[in-house]
Design a protein around this motif. Structure first.
Motif: not given
Length: 260
Positions: A178, A231-232, A235-236, A238-241
């Motif tokens: 991050c 969460e980050r 997102g990076w 490309g997957e669902e949390v």
């Protein structure tokens, strides 16, 4: 969620350790692995894991403390890793960045702990910094005798990540990813890590994610913030949390043979 790297024995948590654990539970963190970095810290981590029903621990000697390795320390660590709360040998490995212990001392302690884990059929919780080639050279002969291994707080290159994955290691990702100043290369290689080899961790109280908003008043990291890392990373990649949460939880259960 499961945080595989929490330094709950740190003096930074001395005044509010119970509150830290409670905040983590309230955030949805249902399991934490407390890191042992030398004999004293390994004993303390085991005692905390015994106290908190959501915690387990490691027992071992970090490369910084490798100069403390002795037959007496080995015997005490052996006793610890046979306790039910202790689910991995480590944190062990090599760190040639600062060499608080000499490379020879680090290699001796690392090899001894790999042998111990092999004998006991336990996974290893690994550390490597600026020592990739030598780290793999020492580790590789033991891999067929170990039930699993995770390279904690991975911050290496794409080639180093691939070399570890090729040898069956799991990869631990922290809030380092991050950090827009130094975590961009790590962010770019996240998609190459197979989902079933990915584990998440805070390394609290260190490595507070820099992109948290609002920023915590304190610079201290906490296990509750593993939710932000999840969460980050999702997102990076490309997957669902929620999907990634379930997968990484199952990875922790499988690697450490625990139930939560």
């Amino acid at each position: 969620m499961f945080d595989i790297g929490v330094n709950l024995t740190s003096s930074q948590f001395a005044r509010d350790r119970d509150d830290v654990v409670a905040r983590a539970r309230a955030a949805g963190v249902h399991g934490m692995l407390l890191t042992g970095t030398n004999l004293h810290e390994s004993k303390a981590a085991q005692q905390l894991a015994e106290r908190f029903d959501c915690c387990w621990s490691t027992a071992g000697v970090h490369p910084h403390d490798a100069s403390s390795w002795s037959s007496e320390v080995a015997e005490a660590i052996y006793t610890l890793v046979n306790k039910p709360e202790v689910v991995a040998v480590g944190e062990c490995g090599l760190d040639f960045n600062r060499n608080f212990s000499t490379p020879a001392e680090q290699e001796a302690a690392f090899t001894a702990q790999l042998a111990m884990a092999s004998e006991l059929g336990m996974p290893v919780f690994l550390h490597c910094r600026d020592a990739h080639d030598r780290f793999l050279t020492l580790l590789e002969p033991w891999l067929d005798h170990l039930p699993g291994a995770v390279l904690h707080c991975f911050t290496g290159t794409r080639d180093e990540a691939q070399a570890c994955l090729d040898r069956g290691l799991s990869i631990g990702i922290t809030g380092w990813v991050c950090d827009e100043r130094r975590g961009l290369e790590l962010r770019e290689l996240l998609p190459m890590i197979p989902a079933d080899r990915l584990l998440l961790e805070t390394d609290a109280p260190y490595l507070l994610p820099r992109d948290m908003t609002p920023k915590p008043a304190s610079r201290r990291n906490e296990p509750a913030y593993v939710t932000h890392i999840l969460e980050r990373v999702a997102g990076w990649r490309g997957e669902e949390v929620q999907w990634l949460e379930a997968v990484t939880d199952n990875n922790a259960r499988r690697l450490f043979n625990i139930h939560f």
